[in-house]
Design a protein around this motif. Structure first.
Motif, PDB file in Angstrom:
ATOM      1  N   PRO A  12      37.246  41.630  69.754  1.00  7.84           N
ATOM      2  CA  PRO A  12      37.460  40.558  68.431  1.00  7.84           C
ATOM      3  C   PRO A  12      37.021  39.845  67.701  1.00  7.84           C
ATOM      4  CG  PRO A  12      39.232  42.047  69.079  1.00  7.84           C
ATOM      5  CD  PRO A  12      38.725  41.933  70.330  1.00  7.84           C
ATOM      6  N   VAL A  13      36.988  38.985  69.116  1.00 10.93           N
ATOM      7  CA  VAL A  13      36.825  37.535  68.713  1.00 10.93           C
ATOM      8  C   VAL A  13      35.955  36.675  69.806  1.00 10.93           C
ATOM      9  CG1 VAL A  13      38.186  35.385  69.062  1.00 10.93           C
ATOM     10  CG2 VAL A  13      39.214  37.124  68.756  1.00 10.93           C
ATOM     11  N   LYS A  14      35.511  37.408  71.007  1.00 12.63           N
ATOM     12  CA  LYS A  14      34.067  37.009  71.502  1.00 12.63           C
ATOM     13  C   LYS A  14      32.824  36.920  70.412  1.00 12.63           C
ATOM     14  CE  LYS A  14      32.778  41.248  73.594  1.00 12.63           C
ATOM     15  NZ  LYS A  14      32.311  42.049  74.106  1.00 12.63           N
ATOM     16  N   ASP A  15      32.418  37.629  69.011  1.00 15.18           N
ATOM     17  CA  ASP A  15      30.766  37.255  69.259  1.00 15.18           C
ATOM     18  C   ASP A  15      31.530  36.342  67.873  1.00 15.18           C
ATOM     19  OD1 ASP A  15      30.244  39.447  69.905  1.00 15.18           O
ATOM     20  OD2 ASP A  15      30.194  40.624  67.803  1.00 15.18           O
ATOM     21  N   LYS A  16      32.317  36.016  67.532  1.00 12.27           N
ATOM     22  CA  LYS A  16      33.219  34.888  66.741  1.00 12.27           C
ATOM     23  C   LYS A  16      33.111  33.465  68.071  1.00 12.27           C
ATOM     24  CE  LYS A  16      35.280  35.848  63.018  1.00 12.27           C
ATOM     25  NZ  LYS A  16      37.026  36.379  62.707  1.00 12.27           N
ATOM     26  N   MET A  17      33.602  33.428  69.078  1.00 15.11           N
ATOM     27  CA  MET A  17      33.400  32.216  69.647  1.00 15.11           C
ATOM     28  C   MET A  17      31.997  32.205  69.809  1.00 15.11           C
ATOM     29  SD  MET A  17      36.501  33.980  72.077  1.00 15.11           S
ATOM     30  CE  MET A  17      35.499  33.002  73.946  1.00 15.11           C
ATOM     31  N   PHE A  18      31.069  33.242  70.676  1.00 19.08           N
ATOM     32  CA  PHE A  18      29.314  32.847  70.691  1.00 19.08           C
ATOM     33  C   PHE A  18      28.950  32.368  69.823  1.00 19.08           C
ATOM     34  CE2 PHE A  18      25.533  34.523  70.225  1.00 19.08           C
ATOM     35  CZ  PHE A  18      24.560  33.971  71.180  1.00 19.08           C
ATOM     36  N   ARG A  19      29.336  33.062  67.898  1.00 11.99           N
ATOM     37  CA  ARG A  19      28.131  31.704  67.140  1.00 11.99           C
ATOM     38  C   ARG A  19      28.779  30.529  66.895  1.00 11.99           C
ATOM     39  NH1 ARG A  19      29.933  36.843  64.936  1.00 11.99           N
ATOM     40  NH2 ARG A  19      31.120  36.394  64.073  1.00 11.99           N
ATOM     41  N   LEU A  20      29.978  30.243  67.146  1.00  6.49           N
ATOM     42  CA  LEU A  20      30.330  28.604  67.276  1.00  6.49           C
ATOM     43  C   LEU A  20      29.521  28.082  68.138  1.00  6.49           C
ATOM     44  CD1 LEU A  20      31.849  26.031  65.744  1.00  6.49           C
ATOM     45  CD2 LEU A  20      34.061  26.870  67.827  1.00  6.49           C
ATOM     46  N   ALA A  21      29.688  28.098  69.448  1.00  4.99           N
ATOM     47  CA  ALA A  21      29.088  27.778  70.306  1.00  4.99           C
ATOM     48  C   ALA A  21      27.390  28.020  70.111  1.00  4.99           C
ATOM     49  CB  ALA A  21      29.289  28.489  71.775  1.00  4.99           C
ATOM     50  N   LEU A  22      27.120  28.624  69.593  1.00  5.60           N
ATOM     51  CA  LEU A  22      25.275  28.617  69.597  1.00  5.60           C
ATOM     52  C   LEU A  22      25.575  27.983  68.068  1.00  5.60           C
ATOM     53  CD1 LEU A  22      22.946  30.055  69.284  1.00  5.60           C
ATOM     54  CD2 LEU A  22      23.149  31.429  67.864  1.00  5.60           C
ATOM     55  N   ARG A  23      26.297  27.352  67.250  1.00 12.22           N
ATOM     56  CA  ARG A  23      26.237  26.383  66.500  1.00 12.22           C
ATOM     57  C   ARG A  23      26.230  24.594  67.215  1.00 12.22           C
ATOM     58  NH1 ARG A  23      25.407  30.787  64.041  1.00 12.22           N
ATOM     59  NH2 ARG A  23      25.604  31.785  62.634  1.00 12.22           N
ATOM     60  N   LEU A  24      27.136  24.826  67.989  1.00 10.56           N
ATOM     61  CA  LEU A  24      27.223  23.568  68.262  1.00 10.56           C
ATOM     62  C   LEU A  24      26.452  23.536  69.604  1.00 10.56           C
ATOM     63  CD1 LEU A  24      31.502  23.622  68.698  1.00 10.56           C
ATOM     64  CD2 LEU A  24      29.841  22.363  66.857  1.00 10.56           C
ATOM     65  N   LEU A  25      26.047  24.181  70.370  1.00  9.98           N
ATOM     66  CA  LEU A  25      24.898  24.000  71.646  1.00  9.98           C
ATOM     67  C   LEU A  25      23.718  24.041  71.178  1.00  9.98           C
ATOM     68  CD1 LEU A  25      27.289  25.337  73.841  1.00  9.98           C
ATOM     69  CD2 LEU A  25      27.685  22.800  73.349  1.00  9.98           C
ATOM     70  N   SER A  27      21.575  26.639  71.697  1.00 11.64           N
ATOM     71  CA  SER A  27      20.241  26.542  72.623  1.00 11.64           C
ATOM     72  C   SER A  27      21.598  28.409  73.185  1.00 11.64           C
ATOM     73  CB  SER A  27      20.196  26.151  73.929  1.00 11.64           C
ATOM     74  OG  SER A  27      20.358  27.006  74.834  1.00 11.64           O
ATOM     75  N   LYS A  28      20.642  29.125  72.314  1.00 14.69           N
ATOM     76  CA  LYS A  28      21.082  30.258  73.177  1.00 14.69           C
ATOM     77  C   LYS A  28      21.974  31.265  74.159  1.00 14.69           C
ATOM     78  CE  LYS A  28      20.533  35.368  72.911  1.00 14.69           C
ATOM     79  NZ  LYS A  28      19.709  36.876  72.302  1.00 14.69           N
ATOM     80  N   GLU A  29      21.044  30.442  75.218  1.00 11.41           N
ATOM     81  CA  GLU A  29      21.759  29.944  76.713  1.00 11.41           C
ATOM     82  C   GLU A  29      22.480  29.765  76.691  1.00 11.41           C
ATOM     83  OE1 GLU A  29      18.343  29.868  75.969  1.00 11.41           O
ATOM     84  OE2 GLU A  29      17.457  31.981  76.516  1.00 11.41           O
ATOM     85  N   ALA A  30      22.946  28.530  76.200  1.00 15.04           N
ATOM     86  CA  ALA A  30      23.790  27.607  76.390  1.00 15.04           C
ATOM     87  C   ALA A  30      25.134  28.332  75.813  1.00 15.04           C
ATOM     88  CB  ALA A  30      23.707  26.629  75.620  1.00 15.04           C
ATOM     89  N   ALA A  31      24.814  28.695  74.650  1.00 18.32           N
ATOM     90  CA  ALA A  31      26.119  29.384  74.118  1.00 18.32           C
ATOM     91  C   ALA A  31      26.498  30.561  74.870  1.00 18.32           C
ATOM     92  CB  ALA A  31      26.013  30.187  72.527  1.00 18.32           C
ATOM     93  N   GLU A  32      25.106  31.182  75.483  1.00 14.19           N
ATOM     94  CA  GLU A  32      25.826  32.495  76.035  1.00 14.19           C
ATOM     95  C   GLU A  32      27.451  31.927  77.294  1.00 14.19           C
ATOM     96  OE1 GLU A  32      22.946  33.816  77.166  1.00 14.19           O
ATOM     97  OE2 GLU A  32      22.373  35.435  75.693  1.00 14.19           O
ATOM     98  N   ASP A  33      26.187  31.251  78.615  1.00 11.17           N
ATOM     99  CA  ASP A  33      27.304  30.277  79.695  1.00 11.17           C
ATOM    100  C   ASP A  33      28.399  30.229  78.410  1.00 11.17           C
ATOM    101  OD1 ASP A  33      24.761  30.682  80.627  1.00 11.17           O
ATOM    102  OD2 ASP A  33      24.127  29.006  80.507  1.00 11.17           O
ATOM    103  N   ALA A  34      28.346  28.997  77.591  1.00  5.48           N
ATOM    104  CA  ALA A  34      29.778  28.151  77.100  1.00  5.48           C
ATOM    105  C   ALA A  34      31.021  29.996  76.795  1.00  5.48           C
ATOM    106  CB  ALA A  34      29.588  27.808  75.927  1.00  5.48           C
ATOM    107  N   THR A  35      30.218  30.898  75.737  1.00  3.31           N
ATOM    108  CA  THR A  35      31.352  32.047  76.248  1.00  3.31           C
ATOM    109  C   THR A  35      31.765  32.362  76.572  1.00  3.31           C
ATOM    110  OG1 THR A  35      30.129  31.984  73.426  1.00  3.31           O
ATOM    111  CG2 THR A  35      31.526  33.838  74.428  1.00  3.31           C
ATOM    112  N   GLN A  36      31.008  32.735  78.096  1.00 11.10           N
ATOM    113  CA  GLN A  36      31.810  33.323  79.401  1.00 11.10           C
ATOM    114  C   GLN A  36      32.491  32.196  80.059  1.00 11.10           C
ATOM    115  OE1 GLN A  36      28.141  33.770  81.897  1.00 11.10           O
ATOM    116  NE2 GLN A  36      27.524  35.920  79.915  1.00 11.10           N
ATOM    117  N   GLU A  37      32.432  31.481  79.654  1.00 12.48           N
ATOM    118  CA  GLU A  37      33.093  29.524  80.704  1.00 12.48           C
ATOM    119  C   GLU A  37      34.266  29.614  79.613  1.00 12.48           C
ATOM    120  OE1 GLU A  37      33.152  27.921  83.627  1.00 12.48           O
ATOM    121  OE2 GLU A  37      31.205  29.150  83.809  1.00 12.48           O
ATOM    122  N   VAL A  38      33.959  30.029  78.679  1.00 10.52           N
ATOM    123  CA  VAL A  38      35.725  30.004  78.215  1.00 10.52           C
ATOM    124  C   VAL A  38      36.171  31.393  77.910  1.00 10.52           C
ATOM    125  CG1 VAL A  38      36.693  30.064  75.425  1.00 10.52           C
ATOM    126  CG2 VAL A  38      34.786  28.355  75.949  1.00 10.52           C
TER     127      VAL A  38
END
Length: 169
Positions: A12-25, A27-38
């Motif tokens: 339930p939280v992974k989409d919110k994590m991705f959107r926050l990462a996308l806003r900050l980073l 790049s979509k790829e960087a946000a995907e990587d960040a979400t996976q790392e987290v």
């Protein structure tokens, strides 16, 4: 904690994590990587996760901190708010073009905000977190969050009024 239990917790939280990462980073790829790392970091702490009172706030906080660390490592302060969840088949081409222009103006204005204002604006006005959740994530007190958000909104409003040719009163 078993794998399927962990997935039910994260899902339930992974989409919110991705959107926050996308806003900050940005790049979509960087946000995907960040979400996976987290998610991997949280998996490695899976036995300690149950100790947190608000697991969602913890996950968002870890995501925010990871992204900020990535930005510091790259010396990149070009954060961006990109909000494109407004597709509608009912809008005319002209209305859609105006909406796109307005979103680009807001995106440029938000890019100029200080980092803390960007994060709080993102969490409150985009992700719709309540003040107590934002306080847990940012480790700020609620009055400070309200002041920071107020300043961000005021700056956005002032800049939009300048763009549209209205004087600030």
């Amino acid at each position: 904690m078993k794998h399927h239990t962990f997935l039910r917790l994260i899902d339930p939280v992974k989409d919110k994590m991705f959107r926050l990462a996308l806003r900050l980073l940005i790049s979509k790829e960087a946000a995907e990587d960040a979400t996976q790392e987290v998610i991997l970091k949280i998996w490695n702490r899976k036995n300690k996760v149950k100790d947190y009172a608000n697991i969602e706030a913890f996950m968002i906080s870890v995501t925010k901190n990871y992204c900020l660390d990535q930005l510091k490592a790259r010396s990149n302060n070009n954060l961006s708010i990109i909000h494109s969840n407004y597709d509608s088949n009912e809008l005319s081409v002209h209305s859609q073009a105006e909406l796109n222009d307005e979103m680009k103006h807001i995106e440029r204005i938000v890019e100029m905000l200080p980092e803390q204002q960007k994060v709080i604006f993102q969490l409150r006005d985009i992700e719709e977190y309540d003040y107590s959740e934002i306080a847990k994530i940012t480790k700020m007190n609620e009055p400070a969050i309200r002041v920071t958000l107020s300043r961000a909104r005021k700056k956005i409003k002032e800049e939009l009024l300048k763009i549209h040719g209205y004087g600030i009163k």
